[in-house]
Design an enzyme around this catalytic site. Structure first.
Site, mmCIF file in Angstrom:
data_model
loop_
_atom_site.group_PDB
_atom_site.id
_atom_site.type_symbol
_atom_site.label_atom_id
_atom_site.label_comp_id
_atom_site.label_asym_id
_atom_site.label_seq_id
_atom_site.Cartn_x
_atom_site.Cartn_y
_atom_site.Cartn_z
ATOM 1 N N CYS A 309 -13.355 -12.441 15.234
ATOM 2 C CA CYS A 309 -12.047 -11.818 14.995
ATOM 3 C C CYS A 309 -11.546 -12.015 13.566
ATOM 4 O O CYS A 309 -10.896 -11.133 13.011
ATOM 5 C CB CYS A 309 -11.023 -12.320 16.002
ATOM 6 S SG CYS A 309 -10.671 -14.097 15.912
ATOM 7 N N HIS A 336 -6.314 -16.533 16.871
ATOM 8 C CA HIS A 336 -6.679 -15.120 16.859
ATOM 9 C C HIS A 336 -5.969 -14.474 15.677
ATOM 10 O O HIS A 336 -4.933 -14.960 15.206
ATOM 11 C CB HIS A 336 -6.283 -14.434 18.171
ATOM 12 C CG HIS A 336 -6.892 -13.070 18.326
ATOM 13 N ND1 HIS A 336 -8.214 -12.817 18.076
ATOM 14 C CD2 HIS A 336 -6.349 -11.869 18.687
ATOM 15 C CE1 HIS A 336 -8.479 -11.538 18.297
ATOM 16 N NE2 HIS A 336 -7.360 -10.944 18.659
ATOM 17 N N ASP A 353 -5.386 -4.152 17.070
ATOM 18 C CA ASP A 353 -6.443 -5.155 17.161
ATOM 19 C C ASP A 353 -7.791 -4.448 17.091
ATOM 20 O O ASP A 353 -8.214 -3.815 18.061
ATOM 21 C CB ASP A 353 -6.326 -5.947 18.466
ATOM 22 C CG ASP A 353 -7.246 -7.161 18.490
ATOM 23 O OD1 ASP A 353 -8.317 -7.103 17.855
ATOM 24 O OD2 ASP A 353 -6.896 -8.154 19.149
#
Length: 659
Positions: A309, A336, A353
């Site tokens: 990520c 995250h 995202d």
């Protein structure tokens, strides 16, 4: 630097910055040493313009004050009366020695134990500015214990809990400063040009225009812009075609699977591209280590196009800026990161995202993933904003977990960082940023309340926006269904055929008789899902849907409704592919209000009877069973090679007739 981390960090600044800031730090220390009984010199108001503009933004500066012995209060840094000045003197002498060396004086700056107060001292610590910044809870960041050579009359060592709090807040500040500085990398014209050379801009813009046309058909009052649709196209391209996820790299010799085996030392080239950490992916068959540098430089990521990520959000945010989109990098302290993009037409920031190909689903993490959120910050070239409240509907729970820093301190710190960054901005731009912030604050205090099973999808916004993002299948229907419902479009109604295909590699649906319309993301086209996710196995180059790890079962459903367009079902055929291992099971079923029929996921097209005359149907897959810790992997839907980008693994074909 004599064991003082803050001083060492301060020395990493450029010479001009060090000399300027060290002079201020020495003045703060000298004021106390010269006037030990004067209360005003033991208190530094965070709102002091000198402190907020010259010390706060500089790496190591505030840490030096904590190492001297200053402690946090709500709006001040305070040097307690009970604290010995010995530690302060040692830190001061360490800074002075480095300063003298840089100035080339060859002698230490005099220790002003009995001298008069300096005439060039910082603005009086008691003079304040109302909009002062506040250090992220930078409690007195001191060493874990006082030096061993303390005089016997010295007060007892600082309590361990206070020392830990100091260290924690120092780390917190460094994180804010580091991220705030990192986003400036995205503003490099040369780097943006390099990113643009990797992006099929013309193709994405063309798709965005087509998507906007579809949205306007769904809602004639649509006020969205092409830029909104470009965001969706960029997300889909980035995940589906550009970047890839890495769990473990394949062996560089045999191409087989590897397993993580600690870390390796970074090479000079790794460090050049900000890869201070290199993972060791070890092949047991070849006894060979494959290096996986965790690059933090987005320019390098344009070449490698892989990672987790951190790499995904880093590179995606750069691509957004290169496309002219106003973007900011989002850091969540529960491990995250993602991106936010500003929509001019909607006048708000959109959660994006790239790892999930998810847009405008801010409650995804709390409600969908079950994350226990506490601090989430947005970093852009112009400001840093605490956006935690956008991503939670459980504000009291979040507040109970925000214990790393004091809220007032954090607020003033963010204000201070922004004041420095925005000094060169025009009055018009500052006003624009302030107006946006007010809109955000209103959003923050009005949290969503998702229903069970929802992953934070939008329950507000125009019909056009929800239709463009695949959150409603009803053209002209204002109702919010519990999930996605396929309703025949005008072209499907005319030919009386609904034909849906899904390709798990591209993670995209195709409505064959609706102009080959594509709907990205398996979840956006599902009616209901529980404990299901899409898994990419890069070592085996395969992809599939499976139930989430640790769950005993999972299910996913698709729903088709014909009644709103005056049609009913004449015949139904379904084709699905599922694969099981060990004791894993997948049960496929097709049901209407009157009939339920089971069928096999064997890849064949099954014509199922008993549905003629029905106006809706639901296709459902239930996954269960499996052995051991990997039981969740023993029941899979749509498994296929990542190279099979044109082969569908799931189809629903519905022949319709007039009702």
């Amino acid at each position: 630097m004599a064991g003082f981390e803050g001083v060492s960090a301060l020395c990493e600044n450029t010479n001009d910055v060090f000399l300027d800031v060290s002079k201020l730090l020495l003045t703060y220390a000298d004021n106390i040493l010269r006037n030990p009984s004067e209360e005003k010199y033991r208190s530094i108001r965070i709102g002091n313009p000198t402190f907020s503009t010259k010390l706060l933004p500089v790496k190591g500066a505030v840490e030096c004050l904590f190492e001297m012995g200053f402690e946090e209060a709500e709006t001040h840094l305070v040097f307690p009366k009970s604290k010995s000045v010995d530690q302060l003197r040692r830190v001061r002498e360490s800074i002075a020695a480095e300063r003298d060396q840089r100035l080339g004086t060859g002698q230490c700056t005099p220790n002003p134990q009995s001298a008069n107060p300096a005439s060039d001292s910082p603005a009086s610590p008691t003079s304040a500015q109302a909009s002062a910044p506040q250090q992220p809870t930078q409690p007195a960041a001191q060493p874990a214990a006082q030096p061993a050579a303390q005089p016997a009359a010295q007060p007892a060592a600082q309590p361990a809990t206070q020392q830990q709090s100091s260290q924690s807040s120092m780390s917190f500040l460094r994180t804010l400063q580091s991220n705030f500085q990192h986003v400036m990398t995205y503003e490099s014209p040369e780097l943006q040009r390099k990113a643009l050379s990797c992006i099929p801009r013309g193709q994405l813009c063309s798709r965005a225009r087509e998507r906007l046309q579809q949205a306007r058909k769904a809602d004639p009052k649509c006020n969205l812009a092409e830029e909104d649709m470009l965001v969706l196209e960029l997300l889909q391209w980035f995940k589906g075609e550009f970047f890839c996820w890495v769990d473990n790299l394949p062996c560089s010799r045999c191409g087989g699977s590897t397993q993580s085996s600690g870390s390796l030392s970074p090479s000079a080239d790794d460090l050049r591209w900000d890869a201070g950490r290199v993972e060791n992916h070890y092949c047991n068959a070849c006894h060979l280590s494959t290096r996986f540098p965790r690059y933090n430089n987005p320019e390098k990521l344009l070449e490698t196009r892989r990672g987790r990520c951190g790499e995904w959000a880093n590179c995606f945010t750069l691509c957004c800026r290169a496309m002219g989109l106003e973007a900011r990098y989002i850091w969540d302290c529960t491990d995250h990161v993602w991106t936010e993009l500003y929509s001019q037409s909607q006048r708000r920031w959109l959660h994006c995202d790239p790892c999930e190909n998810a847009c405008d689903k801010p409650l995804l993490y709390e409600d969908g993933w079950g994350k226990k959120l506490s601090y989430i910050f947005a970093f852009s070239k112009d400001q840093v904003v605490d956006v935690t409240w956008r991503y939670s509907c459980k504000h009291q729970e979040v507040l109970s977990r925000r214990t790393q820093v004091k809220e007032t301190w954090l607020l003033h710190t963010i204000n201070g960082l922004n004041a420095v960054r925005q000094q060169a901005l025009s009055a018009e731009r500052k006003r624009e940023l302030l107006e946006r912030l007010v809109v955000e604050l209103v959003e923050f205090i009005s949290p969503k309340s998702p229903k069970p099973g929802e992953l934070g999808g939008r329950i507000s916004g125009s019909l056009a926006w929800r239709a463009a993002r695949g959150e409603t299948g009803a053209s002209g229907s204002e109702g919010k269904a519990s999930g996605f419902v396929f309703i025949p479009t005008e072209s499907e109604r005319q030919v009386k055929l609904f034909h849906l295909q899904y390709n798990v590699t591209k993670d995209c649906y195709c409505r064959v008789h609706s102009g080959q319309e594509e709907i990205p993301g398996w979840e956006t086209g599902s009616w209901k899902s529980e404990s299901i996710f899409r898994k990419e196995e890069h070592d085996w180059q395969t992809v599939y849907l499976a139930r989430t790890e640790g769950s005993s079962s999972g299910r996913v459903c698709w729903r088709v409704v014909c009644a709103p367009v005056g049609l009913r079902i004449k015949a139904v055929s379904v084709r699905a592919i599922s694969q099981t291992f060990h004791s894993g099971t997948v049960r496929w079923s097709l049901r209407s209000a009157q009939t339920t029929v089971q069928f096999l996921g064997d890849g064949g097209m099954h014509s199922l009877s008993g549905f003629s005359g029905s106006t809706e149907l639901v296709v459902e897959a239930e996954l269960s069973g499996g052995d051991g810790d990997a039981a969740w992997q023993h029941a899979q839907l749509f498994r296929q090679s990542m190279k099979e980008t044109e082969t569908s693994s799931f189809e629903i074909l519905v022949e319709m007739e007039d009702a």
